[in-house]
Design a protein around this motif. Structure first.
Motif, PDB file in Angstrom:
ATOM      1  N   ASN A  67       0.816  -1.208   0.000  1.00 47.06           N
ATOM      2  CA  ASN A  67       0.000   0.000   0.000  1.00 47.06           C
ATOM      3  C   ASN A  67       0.853   1.263   0.000  1.00 47.06           C
ATOM      4  O   ASN A  67       0.503   2.261  -0.632  1.00 47.06           O
ATOM      5  N   MET A  68       1.972   1.246   0.713  1.00 46.30           N
ATOM      6  CA  MET A  68       2.849   2.425   0.717  1.00 46.30           C
ATOM      7  C   MET A  68       3.417   2.687  -0.671  1.00 46.30           C
ATOM      8  O   MET A  68       3.473   3.842  -1.114  1.00 46.30           O
ATOM      9  N   VAL A  69       3.829   1.632  -1.360  1.00 46.75           N
ATOM     10  CA  VAL A  69       4.316   1.821  -2.734  1.00 46.75           C
ATOM     11  C   VAL A  69       3.210   2.424  -3.599  1.00 46.75           C
ATOM     12  O   VAL A  69       3.438   3.376  -4.358  1.00 46.75           O
ATOM     13  N   CYS A  70       1.995   1.900  -3.463  1.00 42.51           N
ATOM     14  CA  CYS A  70       0.865   2.424  -4.238  1.00 42.51           C
ATOM     15  C   CYS A  70       0.616   3.901  -3.942  1.00 42.51           C
ATOM     16  O   CYS A  70       0.397   4.702  -4.859  1.00 42.51           O
ATOM     17  N   TYR A  93       0.461   9.514  -5.477  1.00 47.13           N
ATOM     18  CA  TYR A  93       0.628  10.945  -5.174  1.00 47.13           C
ATOM     19  C   TYR A  93       2.005  11.458  -5.607  1.00 47.13           C
ATOM     20  O   TYR A  93       2.542  12.371  -5.007  1.00 47.13           O
ATOM     21  N   GLN A  94       2.549  10.883  -6.668  1.00 41.62           N
ATOM     22  CA  GLN A  94       3.908  11.261  -7.041  1.00 41.62           C
ATOM     23  C   GLN A  94       4.018  12.716  -7.477  1.00 41.62           C
ATOM     24  O   GLN A  94       5.058  13.333  -7.263  1.00 41.62           O
ATOM     25  N   ARG A  95       2.968  13.304  -8.045  1.00 38.03           N
ATOM     26  CA  ARG A  95       3.045  14.716  -8.437  1.00 38.03           C
ATOM     27  C   ARG A  95       3.266  15.593  -7.206  1.00 38.03           C
ATOM     28  O   ARG A  95       4.169  16.425  -7.171  1.00 38.03           O
ATOM     29  N   GLU A  96       2.442  15.391  -6.174  1.00 40.80           N
ATOM     30  CA  GLU A  96       2.557  16.197  -4.956  1.00 40.80           C
ATOM     31  C   GLU A  96       3.873  15.905  -4.227  1.00 40.80           C
ATOM     32  O   GLU A  96       4.531  16.819  -3.721  1.00 40.80           O
ATOM     33  N   TRP A 119      18.421   9.295  -7.387  1.00 45.31           N
ATOM     34  CA  TRP A 119      18.469   8.828  -5.998  1.00 45.31           C
ATOM     35  C   TRP A 119      17.164   8.215  -5.505  1.00 45.31           C
ATOM     36  O   TRP A 119      17.158   7.510  -4.493  1.00 45.31           O
ATOM     37  N   ALA A 120      16.041   8.504  -6.188  1.00 47.81           N
ATOM     38  CA  ALA A 120      14.746   8.041  -5.662  1.00 47.81           C
ATOM     39  C   ALA A 120      13.704   7.984  -6.773  1.00 47.81           C
ATOM     40  O   ALA A 120      12.690   8.664  -6.725  1.00 47.81           O
ATOM     41  N   LYS A 121      13.959   7.172  -7.774  1.00 49.56           N
ATOM     42  CA  LYS A 121      13.065   7.154  -8.935  1.00 49.56           C
ATOM     43  C   LYS A 121      11.723   6.501  -8.602  1.00 49.56           C
ATOM     44  O   LYS A 121      11.635   5.612  -7.757  1.00 49.56           O
ATOM     45  N   PHE A 122      10.697   6.965  -9.296  1.00 47.42           N
ATOM     46  CA  PHE A 122       9.373   6.361  -9.179  1.00 47.42           C
ATOM     47  C   PHE A 122       9.278   5.159 -10.115  1.00 47.42           C
ATOM     48  O   PHE A 122      10.028   5.038 -11.078  1.00 47.42           O
ATOM     49  N   LEU A 123       8.309   4.276  -9.840  1.00 48.36           N
ATOM     50  CA  LEU A 123       8.100   3.097 -10.679  1.00 48.36           C
ATOM     51  C   LEU A 123       7.551   3.474 -12.044  1.00 48.36           C
ATOM     52  O   LEU A 123       7.860   2.849 -13.047  1.00 48.36           O
ATOM     53  N   THR A 124       6.684   4.466 -12.066  1.00 51.07           N
ATOM     54  CA  THR A 124       6.011   4.861 -13.299  1.00 51.07           C
ATOM     55  C   THR A 124       6.210   6.348 -13.531  1.00 51.07           C
ATOM     56  O   THR A 124       6.344   7.128 -12.586  1.00 51.07           O
ATOM     57  N   ASP A 125       6.221   6.747 -14.810  1.00 53.58           N
ATOM     58  CA  ASP A 125       6.330   8.173 -15.129  1.00 53.58           C
ATOM     59  C   ASP A 125       5.050   8.896 -14.746  1.00 53.58           C
ATOM     60  O   ASP A 125       5.058  10.044 -14.352  1.00 53.58           O
ATOM     61  N   LYS A 126       3.937   8.210 -14.877  1.00 50.64           N
ATOM     62  CA  LYS A 126       2.635   8.748 -14.486  1.00 50.64           C
ATOM     63  C   LYS A 126       1.848   7.598 -13.904  1.00 50.64           C
ATOM     64  O   LYS A 126       1.878   6.489 -14.433  1.00 50.64           O
ATOM     65  N   PHE A 127       1.133   7.837 -12.825  1.00 47.39           N
ATOM     66  CA  PHE A 127       0.449   6.739 -12.145  1.00 47.39           C
ATOM     67  C   PHE A 127      -0.539   6.055 -13.072  1.00 47.39           C
ATOM     68  O   PHE A 127      -1.359   6.684 -13.731  1.00 47.39           O
ATOM     69  N   VAL A 143      15.108   4.040  -5.075  1.00 42.76           N
ATOM     70  CA  VAL A 143      13.742   4.206  -5.540  1.00 42.76           C
ATOM     71  C   VAL A 143      12.976   5.035  -4.511  1.00 42.76           C
ATOM     72  O   VAL A 143      13.376   5.137  -3.356  1.00 42.76           O
ATOM     73  N   ALA A 144      11.874   5.629  -4.959  1.00 40.84           N
ATOM     74  CA  ALA A 144      11.121   6.541  -4.090  1.00 40.84           C
ATOM     75  C   ALA A 144      10.678   5.861  -2.795  1.00 40.84           C
ATOM     76  O   ALA A 144      10.802   6.427  -1.711  1.00 40.84           O
ATOM     77  N   CYS A 145      10.133   4.663  -2.925  1.00 42.52           N
ATOM     78  CA  CYS A 145       9.683   3.890  -1.766  1.00 42.52           C
ATOM     79  C   CYS A 145      10.432   2.571  -1.777  1.00 42.52           C
ATOM     80  O   CYS A 145      10.056   1.637  -2.485  1.00 42.52           O
ATOM     81  N   ASN A 146      11.495   2.504  -1.010  1.00 37.51           N
ATOM     82  CA  ASN A 146      12.373   1.330  -0.994  1.00 37.51           C
ATOM     83  C   ASN A 146      11.830   0.303  -0.008  1.00 37.51           C
ATOM     84  O   ASN A 146      11.769   0.548   1.192  1.00 37.51           O
TER      85      ASN A 146
END
Length: 200
Positions: free
Chosen positions: A70-73, A78-81, A96-104, A125-128
């Motif tokens: 759920n935290m990854v989700c 909310y990757q924009r915010e 240093w902290a890439k997201f899984l997707t360019d856009k959710f 990654v953003a949420c390791n």
């Protein structure tokens, strides 16, 4: 000395890493305000916020698989915010902290994708979620604003509480970011950060 360990960090060319002991949210908000305020007043002018490598990581106690999933989700949703709150340039965030997707995209964010993400030992990654006992949020740039530190902790703590208490199967009915950022805890520091980055 009772709250932080200071260590040399080889990713920093000129500086040190501050590592807090594990604290509850309540302990941090009750006891760390004065510590951080004093520390940052003493360090005024010596913190390099423009460093390519300096950042702030928040570790959460990992409750179970569902909590981590759920935290990854939430971090992806909310990757924009969160990108705005990270105060990192795009290239540094990707390094240093890439997201899984360019856009959710919920269709892309399947459990199978998350499981393969868990198997990936890349921690940048953003949420390791590769650590055994913690979920690590890596997105934030360094800051010399102690209120922002406490605000970031509060916002991520609220996302974590939401992740523990809710089933995240239907993204059509998700709260807006301001609601989830103040979901359970609201000391005023989270609001301070939201206002600072015009997310109110």
């Amino acid at each position: 000395e009772n709250e932080f360990v200071l260590e040399r960090d080889y990713s920093l060319k000129n500086g040190f890493e501050m590592i807090s002991y594990p604290f509850s949210y309540d302990y941090m908000m009750t006891n760390l305000e004065s510590t951080l305020k004093e520390l940052y007043e003493n360090l005024e002018g010596s913190i390099n916020k423009e460093s390519n490598t300096a950042g702030m990581h928040i570790h959460l106690t990992r409750q179970n698989y569902r909590h981590a999933f759920n935290m990854v989700c939430l971090i992806e949703y909310y990757q924009r915010e969160l990108t705005i709150l990270s105060n990192r340039e795009g290239s540094r965030l990707k390094r240093w902290a890439k997201f899984l997707t360019d856009k959710f995209d919920h269709d892309l964010l399947s459990e199978r994708m998350i499981e393969s993400y868990y198997d990936n030992k890349d921690r940048y990654v953003a949420c390791n979620v590769s650590n055994k006992h913690t979920i690590e949020i890596r997105i934030f740039n360094a800051t010399d604003d102690y209120k922002e530190i406490l605000g970031r902790i509060e916002i991520i703590s609220n996302l974590s509480e939401y992740a523990k208490e809710n089933s995240i199967d239907d993204f059509k009915n998700m709260p807006n970011f301001q609601e989830i950022a103040t979901y359970k805890y609201n000391s005023g520091y989270g609001e301070y950060v939201l206002n600072k980055y015009n997310l109110r």
